[in-house]
Enzyme design. Structure first.
Site, PDB file in Angstrom:
ATOM      1  CG  ASP A  12      -1.790  -1.539  -3.453  1.00  0.00           C
ATOM      2  OD1 ASP A  12      -1.811  -2.536  -2.709  1.00  0.00           O
ATOM      3  OD2 ASP A  12      -0.981  -1.400  -4.401  1.00  0.00           O
ATOM      4  CG  ASP A  14       3.554  -4.388  -1.764  1.00  0.00           C
ATOM      5  OD1 ASP A  14       4.198  -3.814  -0.863  1.00  0.00           O
ATOM      6  OD2 ASP A  14       3.158  -5.564  -1.676  1.00  0.00           O
ATOM      7  CG  ASP A  23       4.861 -10.072  -0.103  1.00  0.00           C
ATOM      8  OD1 ASP A  23       5.060 -10.103   1.124  1.00  0.00           O
ATOM      9  OD2 ASP A  23       3.726 -10.082  -0.604  1.00  0.00           O
ATOM     10  CG  ASP A 104      -2.392 -10.054  -1.308  1.00  0.00           C
ATOM     11  OD1 ASP A 104      -2.526 -10.626  -0.204  1.00  0.00           O
ATOM     12  OD2 ASP A 104      -2.510 -10.656  -2.392  1.00  0.00           O
ATOM     13  CG  ASP A 186       0.256  -1.549  -8.097  1.00  0.00           C
ATOM     14  OD1 ASP A 186       0.939  -2.443  -8.616  1.00  0.00           O
ATOM     15  OD2 ASP A 186      -0.088  -1.586  -6.897  1.00  0.00           O
TER      16      ASP A 186
END
Length: 302
Positions: A12, A14, A23, A104, A186
């Protein structure tokens, strides 16, 4: 000691590879918090909210491509994780490590941050929401343009479990088989691929497209559910708040999550298998701790 053979190291982005949410970090750096807040109060889906906030930051605040890129280049990435990626990518032969990112965030954010730290060429694949510059404004769209049929509470725009299964199948068809997957995450979006790796493809996405990509409800293909897989689940953020992935995995392992995922895992895997899977969840709290854990697992010099 992990099994011999090629490893897939899946990240992942972030709060896993970087020490921020890219973001909200960019929004804060652009001074667009009020635009973001109003869009969120209006109930915009996340990806649409990011696209809206960036457009309005350009139109109302005069923020430029250079402003966005400066924010991205200032995003914190711990040097020990950067060194870890370099060391992992340098492993050769039958125990080589392939690095991928499932996130994402969006393509421009990830590519810019990784390139700034000299890491982009080390990452074999990046799977995230597509983004592009149009007339000086960054536009962001969803990764999945059609419903992904996942019942594990993945966001509508991205099911990482489906993406991971398709990646593994595509690479297997090309002759590249992995003995294990090490997954770092996370948040809620990391739950689906984590359960897939701990329990196998048959329980990956509630019988939807993701499960079908791995052969459906029959026996899952290695490394899905394989004993060599590890999920490196962050336990808490710098402010002390617990991370969703660790909470969801703990609830799922003890059957008290109150979700279809918990019920399906309990029925298919049983309590003993659930305990074995829980033992393959590796907790971490700070990036330097994660770097040390992965170096140990991959037998890399400190």
């Amino acid at each position: 000691m992990g099994p011999a053979g090629r490893t897939l190291l899946a990240w992942d982005f972030d709060w896993s590879l970087i020490e921020e949410n890219s973001d909200t970090w960019v929004i804060g750096q652009l001074g667009a918090d009020e635009i973001y807040r109003k869009g969120r109060e209006a109930g915009m889906p996340w990806t649409q909210l990011m696209d809206h906030t960036l457009r309005e930051a350009a139109a109302l605040l005069g923020r430029t491509r250079e402003d966005v890129e400066a924010a991205l280049q200032a995003t914190p990435l711990h040097p020990e994780l950067a060194d870890l990626l370099r060391a992992a990518a340098a492993v050769e032969g039958g125990e080589a490590v392939d690095i991928v990112v499932l996130s994402d965030a969006n393509t421009v954010y990830i590519d810019t941050i990784l390139a700034h730290h000299g890491l982009r060429q080390l990452v074999a694949e990046v799977h995230t929401n597509p983004a592009e510059w149009r007339g000086g404004v960054l536009r962001v769209g969803p990764y999945h343009s059609k419903p992904h049929s996942c019942s594990r509470r993945c966001p509508a725009n991205l099911c990482k479990g489906k993406v991971l299964l398709e990646l593994l199948e595509r690479r297997r068809a090309a002759g590249r088989q992995y003995s294990r997957v090490l997954y770092v995450g996370d948040g809620r979006g990391d739950f689906c691929p984590a359960v897939l790796l701990l329990h196998g493809g048959g329980t990956a996405a509630g019988g939807g497209d993701a499960a079908a990509a791995d052969g459906g409800g029959g026996g899952s293909q290695s490394p899905c559910g394989g004993s060599g897989n590890r999920v490196y689940a962050r336990q808490e953020y710098p402010d002390g708040l617990p991370c969703s992935l660790s909470v969801m995995l703990r609830n799922e392992a003890h059957g008290d999550g109150g979700s279809p995922a918990s019920a399906s895992v309990a029925a298919v895997a049983g309590r003993q298998a659930g305990a074995e899977a829980e033992a393959r969840v590796v907790p971490w709290r700070r990036p330097q701790e994660l770097a040390q854990l992965l170096r140990r697992e991959l037998h890399l010099a400190a």
